[in-house]
Design a protein around this motif. Structure first.
Motif, PDB file in Angstrom:
ATOM      1  N   ALA A 140      68.303  20.846  71.103  1.00 51.87           N
ATOM      2  CA  ALA A 140      67.748  21.977  71.844  1.00 51.87           C
ATOM      3  C   ALA A 140      66.252  21.791  72.054  1.00 51.87           C
ATOM      4  CB  ALA A 140      68.004  23.266  71.082  1.00 51.87           C
ATOM      5  N   VAL A 141      65.759  22.279  73.188  1.00 44.65           N
ATOM      6  CA  VAL A 141      64.311  22.313  73.412  1.00 44.65           C
ATOM      7  C   VAL A 141      63.936  23.686  73.944  1.00 44.65           C
ATOM      8  CG1 VAL A 141      64.082  19.851  73.942  1.00 44.65           C
ATOM      9  CG2 VAL A 141      64.444  21.459  75.784  1.00 44.65           C
ATOM     10  N   ASP A 142      62.699  24.047  73.696  1.00 44.95           N
ATOM     11  CA  ASP A 142      62.153  25.269  74.281  1.00 44.95           C
ATOM     12  C   ASP A 142      61.076  24.795  75.245  1.00 44.95           C
ATOM     13  OD1 ASP A 142      60.973  27.588  74.963  1.00 44.95           O
ATOM     14  OD2 ASP A 142      60.429  28.214  72.929  1.00 44.95           O
ATOM     15  N   THR A 143      61.348  24.906  76.560  1.00 47.11           N
ATOM     16  CA  THR A 143      60.402  24.325  77.532  1.00 47.11           C
ATOM     17  C   THR A 143      59.056  25.054  77.512  1.00 47.11           C
ATOM     18  OG1 THR A 143      61.305  25.699  79.287  1.00 47.11           O
ATOM     19  CG2 THR A 143      62.223  23.480  79.070  1.00 47.11           C
ATOM     20  N   ARG A 146      56.168  23.373  76.122  1.00 45.04           N
ATOM     21  CA  ARG A 146      55.489  22.408  77.003  1.00 45.04           C
ATOM     22  C   ARG A 146      54.642  23.109  78.052  1.00 45.04           C
ATOM     23  NH1 ARG A 146      55.148  19.576  73.567  1.00 45.04           N
ATOM     24  NH2 ARG A 146      56.959  18.730  72.581  1.00 45.04           N
ATOM     25  N   THR A 147      55.229  24.160  78.661  1.00 49.63           N
ATOM     26  CA  THR A 147      54.492  24.827  79.736  1.00 49.63           C
ATOM     27  C   THR A 147      53.416  25.766  79.176  1.00 49.63           C
ATOM     28  OG1 THR A 147      56.323  26.407  79.820  1.00 49.63           O
ATOM     29  CG2 THR A 147      56.336  24.657  81.441  1.00 49.63           C
ATOM     30  N   ARG A 160      57.639  15.866  69.317  1.00 50.81           N
ATOM     31  CA  ARG A 160      58.884  16.617  69.490  1.00 50.81           C
ATOM     32  C   ARG A 160      58.948  17.808  68.521  1.00 50.81           C
ATOM     33  NH1 ARG A 160      63.161  12.956  69.864  1.00 50.81           N
ATOM     34  NH2 ARG A 160      63.218  12.518  67.660  1.00 50.81           N
ATOM     35  N   PRO A 161      59.134  19.021  69.049  1.00 50.78           N
ATOM     36  CA  PRO A 161      59.283  20.168  68.153  1.00 50.78           C
ATOM     37  C   PRO A 161      60.582  20.047  67.357  1.00 50.78           C
ATOM     38  CG  PRO A 161      58.889  20.864  70.420  1.00 50.78           C
ATOM     39  CD  PRO A 161      59.216  19.417  70.467  1.00 50.78           C
ATOM     40  N   LEU A 164      63.409  21.581  66.477  1.00 51.27           N
ATOM     41  CA  LEU A 164      64.282  22.727  66.744  1.00 51.27           C
ATOM     42  C   LEU A 164      65.673  22.447  66.201  1.00 51.27           C
ATOM     43  CD1 LEU A 164      61.975  23.817  68.336  1.00 51.27           C
ATOM     44  CD2 LEU A 164      63.464  24.167  70.282  1.00 51.27           C
ATOM     45  N   PRO A 185      68.601  27.738  68.152  1.00 49.60           N
ATOM     46  CA  PRO A 185      67.464  27.286  68.967  1.00 49.60           C
ATOM     47  C   PRO A 185      66.333  28.312  69.073  1.00 49.60           C
ATOM     48  CG  PRO A 185      69.510  27.363  70.270  1.00 49.60           C
ATOM     49  CD  PRO A 185      69.854  27.781  68.891  1.00 49.60           C
ATOM     50  N   GLU A 186      66.688  29.577  69.304  1.00 53.84           N
ATOM     51  CA  GLU A 186      65.644  30.579  69.551  1.00 53.84           C
ATOM     52  C   GLU A 186      64.808  30.826  68.288  1.00 53.84           C
ATOM     53  OE1 GLU A 186      67.193  33.992  71.525  1.00 53.84           O
ATOM     54  OE2 GLU A 186      65.203  34.897  71.741  1.00 53.84           O
ATOM     55  N   ALA A 193      62.703  27.803  67.364  1.00 52.52           N
ATOM     56  CA  ALA A 193      61.575  27.597  68.291  1.00 52.52           C
ATOM     57  C   ALA A 193      60.425  28.547  67.942  1.00 52.52           C
ATOM     58  CB  ALA A 193      62.024  27.813  69.732  1.00 52.52           C
ATOM     59  N   MET A 227      62.129  28.584  78.779  1.00 50.69           N
ATOM     60  CA  MET A 227      63.583  28.627  78.662  1.00 50.69           C
ATOM     61  C   MET A 227      64.057  27.762  77.492  1.00 50.69           C
ATOM     62  SD  MET A 227      65.090  25.879  81.469  1.00 50.69           S
ATOM     63  CE  MET A 227      66.687  25.713  80.737  1.00 50.69           C
ATOM     64  N   LEU A 234      66.777  25.173  76.240  1.00 49.68           N
ATOM     65  CA  LEU A 234      67.715  24.238  76.858  1.00 49.68           C
ATOM     66  C   LEU A 234      68.499  23.563  75.732  1.00 49.68           C
ATOM     67  CD1 LEU A 234      66.620  21.829  79.693  1.00 49.68           C
ATOM     68  CD2 LEU A 234      68.505  21.334  78.194  1.00 49.68           C
TER      69      LEU A 234
END
Lengths: 354, 135
Positions: free
Chosen positions: A107-110, A113-114, A195-196, A198, A203-204, A207, B1, B3
Motif C-alpha cells: 500500500a502507498v499513500d500518495t 508524495r504530493t 519508502r514509507p 505502510l 493502510p490508512e 500511513a 489517496m 493505493l
C-alpha cells in the motif's frame, strides 16, 4: 574503563536488548514478518520469554565478570541470542504455515508524495546559529591562540596533554558542528523520499502513524544536533582559551546533550518502531496482509538485499534506522566510496579533524 | 489517496493501479489538477518496477484521465465536474458494462438487485446517481 563504568554499560546493554522486542512492530517479531492474526501466537510468547531469560542471565554473568571486555562480549552474545530468536520465529512461521491462504499486498499513500513530511526550517535554526556563532568566534580568536591547545577526551579536557596549534587542532569543533548540521539537513531531505513503512492490512492507520513518526524523527534529530552543537561550542570556548577549562563547563556541555538524547529515547519508546504505538484505528482491515519479503532480509531483519526493489534506502525492520538496499547498484557505489574514504583515513592520506 | 495493490490477484498490477486511480477520482479523493507521484517514486513506494507504473500511467493518459508532461509530471486531467465525457466514451463503456451485467444475470442476480447494487456503488462516489448534486 572503570568497573563502575563497565557495570553501567552492562546494565544499559542488557536493558536495551530486553526492551528490543517491545519496541518492534507486532507484525515483525525479531525481524520476521508475521500476519496480524498471528502476532499473538503462543509460540511467539514462548520465544520472547526464552530470549528475555537468556539476555537477563547473560547480563548477570557479565555483571559478575564486570571487565571492560565483558561489555563488547555481552553485545556479541546478545546479538547472537536475538538472531537465534529470529530463526526460531522464522521456523515457527514456516512450520505453522502462518501465511497460508492469505492475500499479500502493498500500500502507498500518495499524499506522502504530493504533500510530503517536511521539517520546518526553524527547527534547524538553533543548530545553524550555534554553528555560525562558533565559526565567527573561532575566526575572531584564531590570531591570538597560544602555541599549544588543550586535548579533549569526549567532553572532558585532558589536563595532562596539549597539542601544537594547527588548523585542525583549533578548528575541529566547528568541523564537527558542520558535519552534525549536515547530517540533520540531509536527513530532512532524504528520509521523506524513502519508502514509507505502510502496512497493506491497515493502510490508512499505518500511513497516519508513519507521517507522525517521520515528522518526530526529523524534529528529534534536529534537537539532538542542536544540543551536540552547543556541547561543541562549550568545548571550543575552553579550547580557544575564551573560558578556563573546568568540570563545570563539562556539565554545561553535557546537560543539554543528555536531555536531548533522553528525550529522543523516551519519544522512540513511546511511539515504537514506525509509530506503531501511536493512536489509530486498530480494527482497520483491508483483507490483505503485507508482502512477505523475509527472504530479502538477513541477520534478523537488519541487512536488506533485493535486486528487484528499486528502493535505495529502506526502513530497517527493527529500530529507528534506515539501511541501504544492497541489491541496488548505487548502494555498492556508496559502500565503495565509504571504503575508499576509510582506507585514506587509515593510511593517513586524509586527516580527520579532532 | 491510498493505493493498495493485491499481489496475489489475477488482475495485473498496472491494471490495479489504473483502477485505483480512477476509483479515487470518482470517490473525490483526487480532483482535476491534483498531482500523482512520479513513476519512479511510486515504483519505489510499492517496491515494483517503475515500468509497471509507467504502463498504468500510459493507460490512464490514453483514456484521458491524466495528462503527463515533463515539468509537472502526472496530473489528473478530469473528474466528474470537468464536463461531459469524450465522444464515444459512453458507448465503449456500455460494451464493457454489458459483460459485467451478463455475469450477474448468468449467476441469477435479479434485475432489481443488480440495479440496487449499482446504486450503492454510485452512492459511494462524489457525484452520486440518485439525487447527486455534483458536490
Amino acid at each position: 574503563m572503570t568497573t563502575a563504568a563497565s557495570l553501567g554499560w552492562i546494565v544499559l546493554v542488557t536493558a536495551g536488548f530486553l526492551a528490543l522486542p517491545a519496541m518492534t512492530r507486532p507484525t515483525l517479531p525479531f525481524g520476521v514478518r508475521v500476519p496480524h492474526g498471528r502476532a499473538v501466537e503462543p509460540a511467539l510468547r514462548r520465544i520472547r520469554l526464552i530470549y528475555s531469560a537468556i539476555v537477563a542471565v547473560l547480563g548477570l554473568v557479565a555483571a559478575i565478570i564486570a571487565r571492560e571486555a565483558a561489555v563488547s562480549a555481552l553485545v556479541v552474545v546478545d546479538l547472537l541470542a536475538y538472531w537465534t530468536a529470529s530463526r526460531m520465529v522464522a521456523n515457527a512461521k514456516r512450520a505453522g504455515e502462518w501465511t497460508a491462504g492469505l492475500r499479500q499486498g502493498v500500500a502507498v499513500d500518495t499524499t506522502l508524495r504530493t504533500k510530503p513530511v517536511r521539517l520546518p526550517v526553524f527547527w534547524l535554526v538553533p543548530s545553524t546559529v550555534v554553528l555560525i556563532g562558533t565559526a565567527v568566534l573561532g575566526a575572531w580568536n584564531y590570531g591570538t591562540l597560544p602555541g599549544a591547545l588543550p586535548v579533549f577526551d569526549g567532553l572532558v579536557v585532558d589536563e595532562s596533554r596539549r597539542v601544537a596549534t594547527m588548523f585542525w587542532s583549533a578548528w575541529w569543533p566547528v568541523a564537527d558542528q558542520l558535519v552534525a548540521t549536515a547530517v540533520a539537513v540531509l536527513a530532512a531531505i532524504i528520509l521523506p523520499r524513502t519508502r514509507p513503512e505502510l502496512d497493506a492490512a491497515q493502510p490508512e492507520t499505518s500511513a497516519q502513524r508513519y507521517r507522525a513518526y517521520l515528522s518526530g524523527v526529523l524534529r528529534w534529530l534536529a534537537v539532538v544536533v542542536a544540543a551536540a552543537n552547543i556541547a561543541l561550542l562549550v568545548i571550543a570556548l575552553q579550547l580557544w582559551g575564551v573560558v578556563v577549562p573546568s568540570p563545570v563547563w563539562m556539565i554545561v556541555a553535557a546537560v543539554p546533550l543528555a536531555l536531548a538524547f533522553a528525550g529522543a529515547v523516551v519519544w522512540m519508546a513511546r511511539v515504537g518502531d514506525v509509530g506503531h504505538r501511536l493512536p489509530g484505528e486498530e480494527k482497520e482491515d483491508s483483507g490483505l496482509t503485507q508482502r512477505d519479503d523475509d527472504r530479502h532480509w538477513y541477520l534478523a531483519g537488519t541487512v536488506y538485499l533485493n535486486r528487484a526493489d528499486p528502493a535505495l534506502l529502506v526502513h530497517q525492520r527493527v529500530g529507528t534506522r534506515w539501511v541501504l538496499n544492497l541489491g541496488h547498484p548505487i548502494a555498492w557505489l556508496v559502500l565503495v566510496g565509504l571504503a575508499v574514504f576509510a582506507a585514506l583515513v587509515i593510511t593517513k592520506t586524509v586527516q580527520l579533524p579532532g | 489517496m491510498l493505493l493498495t495493490v493485491d499481489l496475489d490477484s489475477e488482475t495485473p498490477i498496472y491494471q490495479q493501479i489504473r483502477d485505483r486511480v480512477v476509483e479515487a477520482i470518482a470517490a473525490g479523493e483526487l480532483s482535476e489538477g491534483d498531482a500523482l507521484p512520479s513513476t519512479r517514486q511510486l515504483g519505489v513506494d510499492l517496491g515494483i518496477n517503475f515500468h509497471t507504473v509507467s504502463k498504468a500511467y500510459d493507460l490512464l493518459r490514453q483514456e484521458g484521465v491524466i495528462r503527463i508532461n515533463r515539468k509537472s509530471g502526472a496530473v489528473v486531467r478530469r473528474d466528474h465536474s470537468s464536463g461531459p465525457p469524450d465522444p464515444g466514451f459512453a458507448d465503449a463503456w456500455q460494451t464493457r458494462m454489458r459483460t459485467l451485467l451478463a455475469e450477474a444475470t448468468t449467476q441469477g442476480l435479479a434485475p432489481d438487485d443488480v440495479l440496487g447494487r449499482c446504486q450503492d456503488v454510485l452512492d459511494g462516489f462524489v457525484f452520486g446517481g440518485r439525487g447527486g448534486d455534483g458536490a
